[in-house]
Enzyme design. Structure first.
Site, PDB file in Angstrom:
ATOM      1  N   GLU A   1       5.913  -3.242  -2.604  1.00  0.00           N
ATOM      2  CA  GLU A   1       5.873  -1.779  -2.579  1.00  0.00           C
ATOM      3  C   GLU A   1       5.891  -1.272  -1.145  1.00  0.00           C
ATOM      4  O   GLU A   1       6.624  -0.330  -0.815  1.00  0.00           O
ATOM      5  CB  GLU A   1       4.625  -1.268  -3.291  1.00  0.00           C
ATOM      6  CG  GLU A   1       4.526   0.254  -3.286  1.00  0.00           C
ATOM      7  CD  GLU A   1       3.200   0.773  -3.831  1.00  0.00           C
ATOM      8  OE1 GLU A   1       3.165   1.940  -4.235  1.00  0.00           O
ATOM      9  OE2 GLU A   1       2.215   0.023  -3.834  1.00  0.00           O
TER      10      GLU A   1
ATOM     11  N   SER B   1      -3.368   3.862   2.207  1.00  0.00           N
ATOM     12  CA  SER B   1      -3.242   4.771   3.350  1.00  0.00           C
ATOM     13  C   SER B   1      -2.969   3.996   4.635  1.00  0.00           C
ATOM     14  O   SER B   1      -3.334   2.817   4.767  1.00  0.00           O
ATOM     15  CB  SER B   1      -4.510   5.605   3.505  1.00  0.00           C
ATOM     16  OG  SER B   1      -5.580   4.791   3.944  1.00  0.00           O
TER      17      SER B   1
END
Length: 398
Positions: A244, A384
């Site tokens: 990803e 993040s």
């Protein structure tokens, strides 16, 4: 510096470009270029064309139905597709759960799921994040208890992209609450049509609907829904997230946005001088172009090494997402006051239906603000960037 492909790769790039220009409907390309939403039917139409050409799922080996591209072919393919405005592939099935199935899926799971991912008969969403368990994913609380030959699932997921379109989910669930956080998690795959699943929309700051809350109320999934071994889901998730994070770099997309920026800046200016002729703005464009070139070189080095992506994926995710955000900022600056009228409906691709104002400025300007707003999230999803830096530091022994 001009990064050029070797002769064989250049010929392949020309072949891919010719295919896209011949087969991609103009209406779909226009939506992609203008940052509008491609419908599920349009996504499936393009997927069928890729299947017919033998180019669907470009990262897959031939044994699982992919084209078996080498690292350079895959890079070229992704770049050209993005540059030409082809809809980006849906990553959840093709690039995320599929590699996990390659490694640990049962033969039955591979035979059932992989061909249907390839044709988009199975449209996957990802059940990872929860309220309070985003970047700290190991703290997830959704439970799954084995009851006979079924898993009984209870809990909640959030920020679930395209769950309102998806008919399948891969999901992390806690199956051993007594184990250490990372050691008590399993991965399940099941249909979204199971009784007890509720999808609730989340409308994001750009005015669009792409993410959702998903609730599980005594959902019963077959025991065969388990991927690999019980309580090994965290190990599989790390493999999945590596893929990803590599895909989040979106180098081809950023190259297309850079070309749009240069075109828009050349048409805008003051006193007969275009923005690209102004030293300050030209320097900002040059800076992001240099960063993008450096990112592409790093990505080429990573994919040429082969194997599952390691900490390099974290680096690519950080820099790729930051470049995407910088480009959206520069595009708004280039459009100037034309980017100020905020019409989320027009920006989402339905041409301002419901608006009583005629659009002003360049056609590209309408979607720039919604795209700027929605791109704020790319430094957050997939883990993040602050967490990514921590992972990199840990890998260096810091």
């Amino acid at each position: 510096m001009d990064l050029k492909y070797p002769d064989g790769a250049k010929q392949f790039a020309d072949e891919v470009r010719a295919f896209v220009r011949a087969e991609l409907p103009a209406t779909i390309k226009e939506k992609v270029i203008r940052h509008a939403k491609v419908s599920p039917d349009e996504q499936r139409l393009w997927q069928r064309k890729l299947c017919d050409r033998g180019w669907a799922c470009p990262g897959w080996p031939r044994q699982f139905g992919g084209p078996g591209f080498d690292a350079m072919q895959r890079h070229v393919f992704d770049n050209v597709m993005s540059e030409e405005g082809a809809p980006p592939a849906l990553p959840f099935g093709e690039s995320m759960i599929a590699p996990v199935l390659f490694h640990v899926g049962s033969e039955e799971q591979k035979a059932e799921i992989l061909p249907r991912i390839r044709t988009l008969e199975y449209w996957f969403c990802q059940g990872f994040s929860e309220p309070g368990s985003g970047s700290d994913l190991a703290s997830l609380k959704t439970r799954a208890v084995l009851d006979g030959d079924e898993w009984v699932i209870n809990g909640q997921k959030t920020w679930t992209s395209f769950a309102h379109f998806a008919n399948m989910m891969f999901c992390l669930v806690r199956t051993d609450p007594a184990a250490k956080l990372q050691e008590g998690i399993s991965m399940l795959v099941f249909p979204m049509s199971l009784p007890g699943i509720t999808v609730r929309p989340i409308i994001s700051i750009d005015g669009g609907h792409s993410v959702n809350e998903v609730f599980f109320d005594n959902v019963r999934a077959p025991a065969k829904s388990l991927i690999g071994e019980a309580n090994k889901g965290w190990t599989y998730a790390k493999l999945l997230l590596g893929h990803e994070r590599t895909s989040i770099a979106r180098i081809g997309q950023s190259k297309r946005e850079l070309a749009l920026l240069k075109t828009l800046a050349a048409d805008q200016g003051v006193g007969g001088t275009s923005l690209l002729d102004q030293a300050g703005f030209r320097a900002r464009v040059a800076a992001v172009e240099i960063e993008l070139l450096s990112l592409e070189i790093t990505a080429l080095r990573t994919i040429s090494a082969g194997g599952a992506p390691g900490v390099e994926a974290n680096l690519l995710k950080i820099k790729g997402s930051e470049i995407q955000q910088t480009l959206t900022e520069l595009l708004i600056d280039a459009a100037g006051p034309y980017a100020l009228p905020y019409d989320p409906l027009r920006g989402l691709g339905d041409n301002g239906l419901g608006s009583n104002m005629e659009p002003i400025g360049p056609d590209e300007a309408a979607a720039l603000t919604p795209n700027y707003l929605t791109t704020r999230v790319v430094t957050i999803y997939g883990g993040s960037n602050e967490i990514q830096r921590n992972i990199i530091a840990k890998s260096l022994g810091l």
